[in-house]
Enzyme design. Structure first.
Site, PDB file in Angstrom:
ATOM      1  N   LYS A  71       3.767  -1.234   0.213  1.00 49.43           N
ATOM      2  CA  LYS A  71       2.905  -2.025  -0.658  1.00 49.43           C
ATOM      3  C   LYS A  71       2.008  -1.104  -1.454  1.00 49.43           C
ATOM      4  CE  LYS A  71       2.764  -5.526   2.854  1.00 49.43           C
ATOM      5  NZ  LYS A  71       1.958  -6.526   3.494  1.00 49.43           N
ATOM      6  N   THR A  72       1.612  -1.562  -2.611  1.00 54.53           N
ATOM      7  CA  THR A  72       0.654  -0.794  -3.392  1.00 54.53           C
ATOM      8  C   THR A  72      -0.726  -1.121  -2.855  1.00 54.53           C
ATOM      9  OG1 THR A  72       2.096  -1.181  -5.260  1.00 54.53           O
ATOM     10  CG2 THR A  72      -0.001  -0.154  -5.728  1.00 54.53           C
ATOM     11  N   LEU A  73      -1.178  -0.331  -1.904  1.00 53.85           N
ATOM     12  CA  LEU A  73      -2.516  -0.587  -1.387  1.00 53.85           C
ATOM     13  C   LEU A  73      -3.547   0.282  -2.086  1.00 53.85           C
ATOM     14  CD1 LEU A  73      -1.614  -1.186   2.288  1.00 53.85           C
ATOM     15  CD2 LEU A  73      -2.430  -2.841   0.640  1.00 53.85           C
ATOM     16  N   ASP A  82       4.532   0.027 -10.765  1.00 55.86           N
ATOM     17  CA  ASP A  82       4.423  -1.434 -10.813  1.00 55.86           C
ATOM     18  C   ASP A  82       4.679  -1.948 -12.229  1.00 55.86           C
ATOM     19  OD1 ASP A  82       3.952  -1.696  -8.133  1.00 55.86           O
ATOM     20  OD2 ASP A  82       1.786  -1.851  -8.300  1.00 55.86           O
TER      21      ASP A  82
END
Lengths: 236, 276
Positions: B48-50, B107
């Site tokens: 995930k793009t945290l 993204d």
């Protein structure tokens, strides 16, 4: 021949990685809404500023009031993305209700339905603070006030959002006439007087609350339907 | 004996357990809410793009009489490292819409693929109807809001600009799904540095700006951003979207102040334009 044995994977190395969970799914876009109910009408006001969660203003023309039926509006402050999702959901469900039952949902029914909708997301709530304002089946002005998870109360006046601490005492004093030395008590007030008072209230909130300002929507709901009015607040 | 994954009774140190053979724990697809605790238990293959890694800086855009001008620089940074110097951060979507994206580059590329699928499907329906800018903006908003609900956001701010049937559209979406329309929009540092300049020019011209004025304004704003935003570059692209469709410019090198020692740090736009 010597065999080099494989080392087992050390279990404690499967600890959670560092720097996790820095994503913040909630933003408070600020804003103030308030509403005062009269005998056969309701007045709703909401500013149109949308903050970025800090000192910045994203836009000066985001309206916080949404018409649900021609007897009922919802006014919402809090997180704008959640507000939109909530409004879309309500609109879809009300359209569905009308098609299934051949009539528009009454304001008290909408009020209960909003509570259920909010509570359904109890463990990942809509970060929204709502007012339902309108007239009921008897034509009487009525307001429901909510928290983010669906607790609600039927009231005669209320305010939600970043400026509610500034507005509520004013409403307690001027609408409910609490703790007055000369006992007067609440009384029926003509519509134009309430509209003028509500404008003063939101202007005062805009004076001290940095998340409130730019413009205000003033909405009047009575037996003739829903009327909208734009009103200027300070841009600072 | 054929190689059998199960033959190794436990993952070996230094060997990555890509397919999570040992514990078949799957991420709960039906979890309807965002949960912090879920992060550590989900499948190792799912990332995930945290926090963003390779990022683009500001996008700025303004309406003028007859269309919209949007500007971005072409730098994508890896933290404070100026990593990729010539990345296009604007993209035409459909026939009369352009998007400008700041935030995580990967993204943005994922979003590009999604939007290409969307416009291809729209084209294949072949009914002569084309997605409007507002529909694209709304689609992105729902996509972003849904991703944030899963705790797996697309770490971008997207500016959507379009012109159709003589009407201009300018809107913005961010990583939690906040979305709005306005006459001028800036993201990132642009919201601090460029937005006041855009607003002033817009308010000083009550009859609207001309295209030349708007293009110059956007370029000037990008120049100011280059002076003060350390994650920006002077290699820019300016797109114009009007009734003739979308035109994204080739890369432009901004004329800037020559950094000779001893010169004043601040010069007027006029001085820069005259090359003084």
């Amino acid at each position: 021949m010597n065999v080099l044995k494989l080392t087992p994977f050390p279990t404690q190395d499967k600890e959670k990685p560092l720097n996790h969970g820095r994503f913040e799914p909630y933003v408070d876009n600020g804003g103030t809404v308030l509403s005062v109910a009269g005998k056969d009408y309701c007045v709703v006001a909401g500013d149109t500023r949308m903050s970025d969660g800090g000192y910045g203003i994203q836009t000066r023309k985001y309206t916080k009031i949404f018409q649900l039926t021609n007897k009922c509006v919802i006014a919402t402050s809090g997180m704008q993305a959640d507000t939109l999702a909530l409004q879309k959901k309500l609109k879809v469900m009300l359209d569905h209700y009308q098609k299934e039952n051949g009539k528009v949902m009454s304001t008290p029914a909408i009020a209960q339905f909003l509570s259920n909708t909010l509570y359904y997301k109890r463990f990942f709530p809509y970060y929204t603070f709502n007012l339902i304002a309108g007239i009921d089946e008897e034509g009487e002005g009525c307001i429901w006030t909510y928290d983010a998870v669906g607790s609600h109360e039927k009231v005669k006046y209320s305010s939600q959002g970043s400026g509610n601490q500034l507005v509520i005492p004013l409403l307690d004093n001027q609408v409910a006439k609490f703790n007055q030395l000369l006992p007067e008590g609440p009384k029926d007030v003509p519509l134009d007087q309430v509209v003028s008072f509500v404008k003063d209230a939101i202007t005062s909130a805009g004076e001290r609350d940095i998340y409130t300002g730019d413009y205000a929507d003033i909405v009047v709901i009575d037996k003739h339907g829903v009327r909208w009015e734009k009103f200027e607040l300070k841009l600072d | 004996m054929s190689f059998n994954q199960d033959y190794i009774s436990h993952p070996v140190f230094g060997q990555v357990d890509y397919f999570n053979k040992k514990n078949h724990q799957q991420p709960n697809q039906h979890t309807p809410y965002y949960s912090v605790h879920n992060h550590h238990q989900t499948d190792a293959g799912k990332q995930k793009t945290l926090d963003p890694i390779v990022t683009g800086s500001s996008v700025i855009a303004i309406k003028y009489n007859g269309g919209i001008v949007m500007g971005t620089d072409m730098l994508c940074s890896y933290g404070s490292l100026a990593r990729f110097n010539s990345v296009q951060r604007q993209k035409q979507v459909g026939t009369h819409t352009v998007i400008g994206v700041s935030g995580e580059l990967s993204d943005f590329q994922s979003l590009s693929n999604t939007l290409d699928d969307l416009t291809t499907d729209d084209f294949c329906i072949d009914d002569g109807s084309k997605l409007s800018s507002q529909e694209i903006w709304n689609y992105i908003a729902r996509l972003f809001y849904n991703s944030r609900n899963k705790g797996n956001p697309l770490w971008n701010t997207v500016v959507v600009a379009g012109n159709q049937n003589g009407k201009s559209f300018l809107g913005k979406v961010d990583l939690v799904g906040t979305c709005y329309q306005d006459d001028f929009i800036a993201t990132g540092y642009g919201a601090h540095i460029a937005l006041p300049l855009l607003r002033k020019e817009y308010d000083d011209n009550p009859n609207g700006l001309s295209q030349d004025q708007a293009v110059k304004l956007i370029q000037d704003c990008l120049r100011v951003l280059f002076y003060r935003d350390a994650r920006s570059s002077k290699r820019i692209q300016v797109s114009v979207v009007d009734s003739n469709g979308v035109k994204i410019s080739d890369p432009i090198e901004l004329d800037t102040y020559n950094w000779h020692s001893g010169e004043a740090a601040v010069r007027t736009f006029q001085q820069v334009a005259l090359g003084k």
